[in-house]
Write a protein that holds these residues in place. Sequence first.
Motif, PDB file in Angstrom:
ATOM      1  N   ALA A  48       0.832  -1.209   0.000  1.00 11.53           N
ATOM      2  CA  ALA A  48       0.000   0.000   0.000  1.00 11.53           C
ATOM      3  C   ALA A  48       0.863   1.254   0.000  1.00 11.53           C
ATOM      4  N   LEU A  49       1.934   1.252   0.804  1.00 11.08           N
ATOM      5  CA  LEU A  49       2.815   2.407   0.877  1.00 11.08           C
ATOM      6  C   LEU A  49       3.597   2.614  -0.420  1.00 11.08           C
ATOM      7  N   ALA A  50       3.930   1.515  -1.085  1.00 10.98           N
ATOM      8  CA  ALA A  50       4.693   1.603  -2.332  1.00 10.98           C
ATOM      9  C   ALA A  50       3.808   1.963  -3.518  1.00 10.98           C
ATOM     10  N   GLY A  51       2.505   1.813  -3.378  1.00  7.67           N
ATOM     11  CA  GLY A  51       1.589   2.009  -4.494  1.00  7.67           C
ATOM     12  C   GLY A  51       0.992   3.405  -4.561  1.00  7.67           C
ATOM     13  N   ALA A  52      -0.083   3.517  -5.317  1.00  3.28           N
ATOM     14  CA  ALA A  52      -0.708   4.814  -5.584  1.00  3.28           C
ATOM     15  C   ALA A  52      -1.221   5.472  -4.309  1.00  3.28           C
ATOM     16  N   TRP A  53      -1.789   4.672  -3.392  1.00  4.04           N
ATOM     17  CA  TRP A  53      -2.282   5.258  -2.137  1.00  4.04           C
ATOM     18  C   TRP A  53      -1.133   5.884  -1.352  1.00  4.04           C
ATOM     19  N   GLY A  54      -0.032   5.148  -1.200  1.00  2.00           N
ATOM     20  CA  GLY A  54       1.107   5.667  -0.454  1.00  2.00           C
ATOM     21  C   GLY A  54       1.696   6.911  -1.072  1.00  2.00           C
ATOM     22  N   LYS A  55       1.648   6.998  -2.393  1.00  2.00           N
ATOM     23  CA  LYS A  55       2.204   8.160  -3.098  1.00  2.00           C
ATOM     24  C   LYS A  55       1.246   9.345  -3.109  1.00  2.00           C
TER      25      LYS A  55
END
Length: 237
Positions: free
Chosen positions: A88-95
């Motif tokens: 989640a942090l590495a993906g679109a939400w995290g960004k």
Amino acid sequence: MTDGFGRRDFLKGAVAGGVAATSPNVAEAQAQPVPAAASAAASATPGYAFLNLDEAAFVEALVDHMVPADDLTPSGTDIGIDVYIDRALAGAWGKGDRLYMQGPWKPGVPSQGYQLPLTPAQLYRAGIAATNAHCRRTYGKTFDRLNEQQREEVLVGLSTAKLTFDDGLPVRVFWTTLYQTVMEGMFSDPIYGGNRNKAGWKLIGFPGAIAVHREHIEQFKDKKFPADAPLGIADMS
């Protein structure tokens, strides 16, 4: 976890929903994007896309404390909650792809939602560092090296906002994000990395990704619905 902050309360909290929080301004430096080189170095932990070694140790200790192995479920890491959080942090939400990130940054009210100049990944990274700094001052070691009672004290401090961070990071917003991601990792579809073997669904008797239950109304009227084999997205493809 202890009786005062036990698993059943934890699960009731999941059903009740998220916690709304307001937040003060954060230092301008925290709002700056992470340089690509620094980001690559930070996410060099084997098996993780975002978490570095210190952050991975924190997250693994966190999820195993909040979801300990017992007769109800395996531990948080065995269920894959740490993997869910990392993805989640590495993906679109995290960004922060769907967040408005142009300011102005002023304290908001709960109904206005997230009001920080940080992406969720930046908030997570800064919050872990600040929590570990508190743990070093208070106990002489980082969160992952604390005993169970000490970890409990830290988490209660975060959840009640009685603990404060020196850099001005809002404790309640950080805790809300931690709690949200642990709950999501526990109960989301296994395709996202958490809820391994559907352990979370089996715990609460959730049947999974079944779109229509018309045929079950008569069959299971006044009977317990069998949840031993809930269906996930991958099972439906």
